[in-house]
Scaffold this motif. Structure first.
Motif, PDB file in Angstrom:
ATOM      1  N   ALA A 236      -2.123  -5.206  -0.338  1.00 42.49           N
ATOM      2  CA  ALA A 236      -2.642  -4.722  -1.614  1.00 42.49           C
ATOM      3  C   ALA A 236      -2.979  -5.882  -2.547  1.00 42.49           C
ATOM      4  CB  ALA A 236      -1.625  -3.790  -2.274  1.00 42.49           C
ATOM      5  N   TYR A 248       0.774   1.852  -3.380  1.00 40.39           N
ATOM      6  CA  TYR A 248      -0.030   0.661  -3.649  1.00 40.39           C
ATOM      7  C   TYR A 248      -1.533   0.882  -3.478  1.00 40.39           C
ATOM      8  CZ  TYR A 248       4.615  -1.378  -3.205  1.00 40.39           C
ATOM      9  OH  TYR A 248       5.951  -1.657  -3.361  1.00 40.39           O
ATOM     10  N   SER A 249      -1.949   2.104  -3.174  1.00 43.93           N
ATOM     11  CA  SER A 249      -3.366   2.424  -3.058  1.00 43.93           C
ATOM     12  C   SER A 249      -3.754   3.376  -4.178  1.00 43.93           C
ATOM     13  CB  SER A 249      -3.679   3.069  -1.703  1.00 43.93           C
ATOM     14  OG  SER A 249      -5.044   3.417  -1.612  1.00 43.93           O
ATOM     15  N   ARG A 250      -4.922   3.172  -4.787  1.00 44.14           N
ATOM     16  CA  ARG A 250      -5.338   3.995  -5.912  1.00 44.14           C
ATOM     17  C   ARG A 250      -5.683   5.418  -5.487  1.00 44.14           C
ATOM     18  NH1 ARG A 250      -9.324  -0.045  -9.434  1.00 44.14           N
ATOM     19  NH2 ARG A 250      -7.709  -1.594  -9.969  1.00 44.14           N
ATOM     20  N   ASN A 251      -6.202   5.587  -4.302  1.00 41.59           N
ATOM     21  CA  ASN A 251      -6.622   6.912  -3.845  1.00 41.59           C
ATOM     22  C   ASN A 251      -6.006   7.230  -2.483  1.00 41.59           C
ATOM     23  OD1 ASN A 251      -8.556   7.455  -6.067  1.00 41.59           O
ATOM     24  ND2 ASN A 251      -9.638   5.708  -5.178  1.00 41.59           N
TER      25      ASN A 251
END
Length: 284
Positions: A236, A248-251
């Motif tokens: 990330a 740690y991922s937006r989507n």
């Protein structure tokens, strides 16, 4: 417990005391009990702690239940266990996605440790050597008795237990790389870790590109260290979070695409090479 081991060819000549203390890391209290009750034999004969042992010697170690008291582990479902390797001392299993490695509360019984306890009962109990996140699947090593646990822990510290992960990240990675960035706790979210150059602990991840598929890249990850969320935080940090990462991922969508694919080590008592793959993995 009674264990019989033949010392492998590479064994350096040493005393029984050094074998128990330096090589097998037997606690001082347990070594005292072994000595007073004459609980160790060399080639079937009683011996003193200053007796020398060497390659080819057959060591019989007799332990009492009180030497290593059992813990209270609620039994889960043994059918949840997929064994990759097993012998008298260690077991490697394939952990499913979405399952915790161990319970955090005494009344939990749906973790991998609970299910493994049911599989090993009544003769053995599982002892955690290393952990995988709940969202991570794949090969994980356990000790089947507390006697071998500190030896496996030392192998892990000495980087003698090799682990390789499969991962799928967002974006296009075109070349292999090594990420050497310290990791510390996130002050704003206790669940998370972050890159912390000043206060973090050293963390090194080696990334090997496997293939590109659309806007995603499949990679292999090898760890020199074992920090919490290490692969997830490192990837990330360079703008390529793991697909499906809820932290740690937006989507995030779907499962976390991280799988402990391979595990290799030399057996602590026989020096036999043990190598497993947790199939089918994330891709062929």
């Amino acid at each position: 417990m009674k264990f019989t081991m033949t010392l492998p060819e590479q064994t350096t000549k040493m005393t029984v005391k050094d074998l128990l203390e330096q090589e097998w890391l037997v606690p001082r209290k347990v070594r005292h009990f072994i000595r007073t009750r004459k609980g160790i034999l060399i080639n079937g004969e009683n011996c003193h702690f200053q007796t020398f042992v060497q390659s080819g010697d057959v060591i019989t170690l007799m332990l009492e239940a009180s030497d290593y008291p059992e813990r209270n582990i609620l039994l889960g479902d043994e059918k949840m266990i997929h064994v990759l390797y097993e012998d008298e001392h260690i077991i490697i299993v394939n952990k499913p996605y979405g399952m915790k490695t161990h319970p955090n509360q005494p009344d939990e019984k749906d973790t991998l440790v609970n299910h493994l306890a049911a599989y090993l009962a009544p003769d053995f109990q599982p002892h955690v050597v290393h952990r995988l996140d709940k969202e991570t699947s794949g090969a994980i090593l356990f000790a089947k008795n507390p006697f071998v646990l500190p030896i496996l822990g030392r192998l892990l510290e000495q980087k003698k237990i090799y682990r390789r992960y499969q991962a799928v990240v967002h974006g296009t990675l075109k070349k292999d790389l090594t990420i050497n960035q310290k990791i510390g706790r996130d002050r704003h979210d206790r669940r998370k870790r972050r890159i912390d150059p000043k206060g973090g602990k050293p963390a090194i991840t080696h990334i090997t590109v496997a293939k590109q598929t659309g806007k995603q890249t499949s990679v292999y990850c090898q760890l020199d260290t074992g920090r919490t969320h290490q692969i997830r935080v490192h990837l990330a940090s360079i703008g390529h979070p793991l697909v499906g990462d809820p932290l740690y991922s937006r989507n995030p969508s779907g499962r976390l695409m991280l799988h402990a694919y391979e595990l290799h080590l030399h057996h602590p008592f026989t020096n036999q090479e043990i190598s497993v793959q947790a199939l089918p993995g994330l891709w062929k």
